[in-house]
Design an enzyme around this catalytic site. Structure first.
Site, mmCIF file in Angstrom:
data_model
loop_
_atom_site.group_PDB
_atom_site.id
_atom_site.type_symbol
_atom_site.label_atom_id
_atom_site.label_comp_id
_atom_site.label_asym_id
_atom_site.label_seq_id
_atom_site.Cartn_x
_atom_site.Cartn_y
_atom_site.Cartn_z
ATOM 1 N N SER A 137 0.856 -1.192 0.000
ATOM 2 C CA SER A 137 0.000 0.000 0.000
ATOM 3 C C SER A 137 0.889 1.238 0.000
ATOM 4 O O SER A 137 2.070 1.161 0.355
ATOM 5 C CB SER A 137 -0.853 0.006 1.270
ATOM 6 O OG SER A 137 -1.532 1.230 1.427
ATOM 7 N N TYR A 150 -2.758 -1.692 10.193
ATOM 8 C CA TYR A 150 -2.700 -1.852 8.729
ATOM 9 C C TYR A 150 -1.355 -1.368 8.191
ATOM 10 O O TYR A 150 -0.689 -2.048 7.411
ATOM 11 C CB TYR A 150 -3.858 -1.051 8.131
ATOM 12 C CG TYR A 150 -3.990 -1.124 6.630
ATOM 13 C CD1 TYR A 150 -4.688 -2.164 6.026
ATOM 14 C CD2 TYR A 150 -3.449 -0.139 5.807
ATOM 15 C CE1 TYR A 150 -4.833 -2.223 4.645
ATOM 16 C CE2 TYR A 150 -3.590 -0.179 4.433
ATOM 17 C CZ TYR A 150 -4.293 -1.221 3.854
ATOM 18 O OH TYR A 150 -4.436 -1.277 2.486
#
Ligand code: NAD
Length: 258
Positions: A137, A150
């Site tokens: 990401s 995350y």
């Protein structure tokens, strides 16, 4: 000729979102696609539509990986490629994050990628080589408040990608990571999953947010990430391994003072 003609590629979390678009594109490019997910009905339906195989696979469960690999080998005899795409997101301030929530995100995002590499790389080696694409990401390369668990896992995926690339290069397996910014899927836009939500209002709010935040002025589309995953899974990227590839509309490039 397709870019993936005859290759067998397993994509995790492929029942919807970016994984779904990867499954559609890879099938259109000639791959024998294996759609792996925990959303069995959605995954089965998509598999039927694109002519793929569906397997139930919770990426955090080692025994699920072993069963999935056995099913793929039974169907196609080998595996040439893996896209570790499955992931979950939880919003919380670090100091308020329950340990169980932190560990749940770790189990899916980070342990899932580890188990995928560990289980599938020997199969790719046996097939004579191939590719692994891990989904990190934007938050794998910079901090992002309120998504600490995350962000930790996505940084870890970039690290795992580099180590796997070093260890697997001699086995003719290339390993890279995609690092998407904000992409218009259920993860960034949960209104997609809420029948009571006003989809138009939610889309407008997202447009407004990303017009200010992202230099290219919009949220990304899952089809755009699928094209990057295709590049990294095909011969077009034959001399590339061990790298994170940012696809974020310029978000990570820096800040503007005006
Ligand atoms: P999504 O929520 O639409 O898709 C995630 C998919 O993963 C779903 O099909 C879900 O069922 C599956 N999944 C969840 N837990 C699983 C498990 N334990 N085992 C197997 N499958 C599981 O979101 P998306 O945007 O398509 O996410 C795909 C990947 O892209 C994720 O790794 C996510 O972290 C990453 N990502 C997304 C964005 C974004 O803005 N949408 C940005 C950067 C990175």
């Amino acid at each position: 000729m397709g870019k993936l003609d005859g290759r067998v590629v397993l994509i995790t979390g492929a029942a919807r979102g970016q994984g779904e678009q990867e499954a559609r594109l890879f099938a259109a490019e000639g791959a024998k696609v294996v759609i792996a997910d925990v959303l069995d009905d959605q995954g089965e339906e998509l598999a039927k539509e694109v002519g793929a195989l569906y397997v139930h696979l919770d990426v955090g469960e080692e025994s699920d990986w072993q069963s999935a690999v056995a099913a793929v080998k039974h169907a196609y005899g080998r595996i040439d490629g893996l896209v570790n795409n499955a992931g979950i997101l939880r919003f919380n301030e670090l100091v308020s994050t329950p340990l169980a929530e932190f560990q749940q995100v770790l189990q899916v995002n980070q342990v899932g990628v580890f188990l995928g590499i560990k289980t599938v790389a020997p199969e790719i080696e046996a097939a004579g080589g191939g590719t692994i694409v891990n989904t990190a990401s934007y938050a794998g390369l910079t901090g992002m408040a309120w998504v600490g668990a995350y962000t930790a896992t996505k940084h870890a995926i970039v690290g795992l990608t580099r180590v796997a690339a070093l260890e697997l290069a001699a086995k003719k397996i290339r390993v890279n990571a995609v690092c998407p910014g904000a992409i218009d899927t259920a993860m960034s836009n949960p209104a997609q999953l809420d029948p009571a939500a006003n989809a138009e209002e939610a889309a407008q709010a997202l447009d407004e947010l990303y017009r200010k935040l992202v230099p290219l002025g919009r949220i990304g589309r899952p089809e755009e990430v699928a094209r990057l995953a295709l590049f990294l899974s095909s011969e077009d990227s034959s001399y590339i391994t061990g790298q994170p590839f940012v696809i974020d509309g310029g978000w990570l490039a820096g800040v503007s003072v005006v």
